[in-house]
Design a protein around this motif. Structure first.
Motif, PDB file in Angstrom:
ATOM      1  N   LYS A  53       7.451  71.414  60.117  1.00  0.00           N
ATOM      2  CA  LYS A  53       6.058  71.288  59.777  1.00  0.00           C
ATOM      3  C   LYS A  53       4.977  70.585  60.096  1.00  0.00           C
ATOM      4  O   LYS A  53       3.952  70.833  61.356  1.00  0.00           O
ATOM      5  CB  LYS A  53       6.291  70.368  58.231  1.00  0.00           C
ATOM      6  CG  LYS A  53       6.630  71.489  56.835  1.00  0.00           C
ATOM      7  CD  LYS A  53       5.926  69.939  55.832  1.00  0.00           C
ATOM      8  CE  LYS A  53       7.321  71.216  54.616  1.00  0.00           C
ATOM      9  NZ  LYS A  53       6.560  70.264  53.645  1.00  0.00           N
ATOM     10  N   GLN A  56       4.479  73.374  63.264  1.00  0.00           N
ATOM     11  CA  GLN A  56       3.830  74.206  63.443  1.00  0.00           C
ATOM     12  C   GLN A  56       2.444  73.959  63.378  1.00  0.00           C
ATOM     13  O   GLN A  56       1.470  74.741  63.754  1.00  0.00           O
ATOM     14  CB  GLN A  56       4.306  75.176  61.467  1.00  0.00           C
ATOM     15  CG  GLN A  56       3.777  75.918  61.068  1.00  0.00           C
ATOM     16  CD  GLN A  56       3.839  76.149  59.358  1.00  0.00           C
ATOM     17  OE1 GLN A  56       5.012  75.280  59.129  1.00  0.00           O
ATOM     18  NE2 GLN A  56       3.672  77.053  58.886  1.00  0.00           N
ATOM     19  N   VAL A  62       6.363  79.303  63.356  1.00  0.00           N
ATOM     20  CA  VAL A  62       5.270  79.820  63.252  1.00  0.00           C
ATOM     21  C   VAL A  62       6.172  80.781  61.757  1.00  0.00           C
ATOM     22  O   VAL A  62       7.849  81.046  61.775  1.00  0.00           O
ATOM     23  CB  VAL A  62       4.926  81.763  64.001  1.00  0.00           C
ATOM     24  CG1 VAL A  62       4.292  82.373  62.889  1.00  0.00           C
ATOM     25  CG2 VAL A  62       4.215  81.451  64.623  1.00  0.00           C
ATOM     26  N   LYS A  63       5.572  80.182  60.673  1.00  0.00           N
ATOM     27  CA  LYS A  63       6.265  80.375  59.081  1.00  0.00           C
ATOM     28  C   LYS A  63       5.792  81.220  58.625  1.00  0.00           C
ATOM     29  O   LYS A  63       4.597  80.765  58.461  1.00  0.00           O
ATOM     30  CB  LYS A  63       6.672  79.129  58.625  1.00  0.00           C
ATOM     31  CG  LYS A  63       7.913  79.284  57.186  1.00  0.00           C
ATOM     32  CD  LYS A  63       8.413  77.908  57.664  1.00  0.00           C
ATOM     33  CE  LYS A  63       9.183  77.904  56.468  1.00  0.00           C
ATOM     34  NZ  LYS A  63      10.028  76.908  55.946  1.00  0.00           N
ATOM     35  N   GLU A  64       5.744  82.279  57.955  1.00  0.00           N
ATOM     36  CA  GLU A  64       5.048  82.640  57.107  1.00  0.00           C
ATOM     37  C   GLU A  64       5.725  82.823  55.669  1.00  0.00           C
ATOM     38  O   GLU A  64       7.375  82.985  55.722  1.00  0.00           O
ATOM     39  CB  GLU A  64       4.902  84.401  57.833  1.00  0.00           C
ATOM     40  CG  GLU A  64       4.260  84.237  59.024  1.00  0.00           C
ATOM     41  CD  GLU A  64       4.135  86.203  59.755  1.00  0.00           C
ATOM     42  OE1 GLU A  64       4.925  86.710  58.568  1.00  0.00           O
ATOM     43  OE2 GLU A  64       4.011  86.254  59.913  1.00  0.00           O
ATOM     44  N   PRO A  65       5.036  83.053  54.521  1.00  0.00           N
ATOM     45  CA  PRO A  65       5.747  83.083  53.301  1.00  0.00           C
ATOM     46  C   PRO A  65       6.828  84.319  53.159  1.00  0.00           C
ATOM     47  O   PRO A  65       6.902  85.530  53.791  1.00  0.00           O
ATOM     48  CB  PRO A  65       4.279  84.151  52.437  1.00  0.00           C
ATOM     49  CG  PRO A  65       3.462  83.014  52.962  1.00  0.00           C
ATOM     50  CD  PRO A  65       3.770  83.881  54.725  1.00  0.00           C
ATOM     51  N   TYR A  66       8.000  83.797  52.737  1.00  0.00           N
ATOM     52  CA  TYR A  66       9.225  84.036  52.273  1.00  0.00           C
ATOM     53  C   TYR A  66      10.281  84.480  53.358  1.00  0.00           C
ATOM     54  O   TYR A  66      11.262  85.768  53.797  1.00  0.00           O
ATOM     55  CB  TYR A  66       9.360  85.641  51.560  1.00  0.00           C
ATOM     56  CG  TYR A  66       8.331  85.108  50.018  1.00  0.00           C
ATOM     57  CD1 TYR A  66       8.283  84.369  49.336  1.00  0.00           C
ATOM     58  CD2 TYR A  66       6.324  85.830  50.112  1.00  0.00           C
ATOM     59  CE1 TYR A  66       7.738  84.345  48.432  1.00  0.00           C
ATOM     60  CE2 TYR A  66       6.111  85.955  49.090  1.00  0.00           C
ATOM     61  CZ  TYR A  66       6.682  84.559  48.189  1.00  0.00           C
ATOM     62  OH  TYR A  66       5.547  84.856  46.947  1.00  0.00           O
ATOM     63  N   LEU A  67       9.694  83.884  54.619  1.00  0.00           N
ATOM     64  CA  LEU A  67      10.490  84.610  55.878  1.00  0.00           C
ATOM     65  C   LEU A  67      10.243  83.257  57.135  1.00  0.00           C
ATOM     66  O   LEU A  67      10.135  82.563  56.302  1.00  0.00           O
ATOM     67  CB  LEU A  67       9.719  85.353  57.135  1.00  0.00           C
ATOM     68  CG  LEU A  67       9.066  86.760  57.146  1.00  0.00           C
ATOM     69  CD1 LEU A  67       7.388  86.894  57.308  1.00  0.00           C
ATOM     70  CD2 LEU A  67      10.070  87.860  56.894  1.00  0.00           C
ATOM     71  N   LYS A  68      11.778  82.967  57.749  1.00  0.00           N
ATOM     72  CA  LYS A  68      12.136  81.993  58.242  1.00  0.00           C
ATOM     73  C   LYS A  68      11.313  81.408  59.536  1.00  0.00           C
ATOM     74  O   LYS A  68      10.422  82.107  60.128  1.00  0.00           O
ATOM     75  CB  LYS A  68      13.643  83.060  58.619  1.00  0.00           C
ATOM     76  CG  LYS A  68      14.920  82.143  57.664  1.00  0.00           C
ATOM     77  CD  LYS A  68      15.976  82.981  58.347  1.00  0.00           C
ATOM     78  CE  LYS A  68      16.987  82.957  56.929  1.00  0.00           C
ATOM     79  NZ  LYS A  68      18.429  83.014  57.941  1.00  0.00           N
ATOM     80  N   ALA A  69      11.250  80.407  60.038  1.00  0.00           N
ATOM     81  CA  ALA A  69      10.162  80.001  60.780  1.00  0.00           C
ATOM     82  C   ALA A  69      11.223  80.570  61.981  1.00  0.00           C
ATOM     83  O   ALA A  69      11.547  80.472  62.565  1.00  0.00           O
ATOM     84  CB  ALA A  69      10.714  78.413  60.669  1.00  0.00           C
ATOM     85  N   ARG A  70      10.279  80.677  62.842  1.00  0.00           N
ATOM     86  CA  ARG A  70      10.575  81.319  64.086  1.00  0.00           C
ATOM     87  C   ARG A  70       9.963  80.573  65.118  1.00  0.00           C
ATOM     88  O   ARG A  70       8.528  80.062  64.774  1.00  0.00           O
ATOM     89  CB  ARG A  70       9.821  82.633  64.093  1.00  0.00           C
ATOM     90  CG  ARG A  70      10.242  83.788  63.173  1.00  0.00           C
ATOM     91  CD  ARG A  70      10.979  85.133  63.865  1.00  0.00           C
ATOM     92  NE  ARG A  70      10.963  85.611  65.213  1.00  0.00           N
ATOM     93  CZ  ARG A  70      12.727  86.292  64.752  1.00  0.00           C
ATOM     94  NH1 ARG A  70      13.226  86.109  63.404  1.00  0.00           N
ATOM     95  NH2 ARG A  70      13.089  85.757  65.631  1.00  0.00           N
TER      96      ARG A  70
END
Length: 223
Positions: A53, A56, A62-70
């Protein structure tokens, strides 16, 4: 675990993940797997989650809803915009520092830089941060030492990987510091802007060579 100890642990985990981003151990644009990191760092998922966090919030993950952090991907347009901002702000930063730092502070910076050069250690001494701190401008310091610091470190780490760039950067830093010592604010600002301009060109060329080839192909016309 007491709150203070938990906070310290999160800070350590955050620093370690950041080091992994700088070194390329976590590839830029690649996944940031919290479970794997927790196992690697021998900590629970909680501190890793909080560290992600924080990263981020610094623009490194980068962390978008329903996707893994990258991990953030260094795009050329983003890099150019950030370095244009950096050139303007750091030009003023070194101008102010040249005018405001004491002789003792400048001597200490020159000695520290010389020692770092002998060790070929660009991490232990961040010249740009020291100059921003010496500018006496709280907003410049906040921008360069807090808001953009980690993202700039990431870009600069990549720029330093270009052949010969690290040696050139040391020479450019030395010229800037000598101009500061001579109290030549105009020259110091000019050298800083030129230094960042060359870093921009070097990094842009490096990112262009690493960019994947275009998958699109033009249809061949026959007549």
């Amino acid at each position: 675990m007491p709150e203070r100890e938990q906070s310290t642990l999160v800070d350590r985990v955050t620093s370690k993940i950041f080091e992994m981003l700088l070194s390329g151990e976590i590839p830029l644009g690649g996944p940031v797997n919290e479970a794997a990191l927790a196992e690697l760092l021998s900590v629970s998922r909680g501190p890793v989650r909080e560290a992600v966090k924080q990263l981020q919030g610094r623009g490194l993950v980068v962390k978008e809803p329903y996707l893994k952090a990258r991990a953030v991907a260094l795009t050329i347009p983003d890099m150019v915009e950030i370095f244009q901002l950096r050139e303007a702000v750091e030009g003023m930063s070194v101008r102010l520092a040249t005018q405001r730092m004491s002789d003792a502070e400048l001597d200490d910076l020159l000695v520290a830089f010389s020692d770092a050069k002998k060790r070929s250690d660009g991490v232990s001494l961040d010249v740009h941060v020291r100059i921003a701190e010496g500018s006496g401008n709280a907003r410049i310091r906040a921008l360069l030492c807090d808001e953009l610091y980690y993202l700039l470190r990431l870009y600069r780490a990549r720029s330093g990987n270009a052949p010969g760039r690290r040696e050139d950067a040391f020479a450019e830093h030395w010229q800037i510091l000598r101009a500061m010592k001579a109290r030549d604010a105009d020259l110091a600002e000019s050298l800083m802007r030129a230094h960042i301009g060359r870093a921009t060109q070097s990094l842009q060329a490096l990112l262009e060579t690493e960019a994947p080839p275009s998958s699109g192909t033009e249809e061949r016309k026959t007549g």
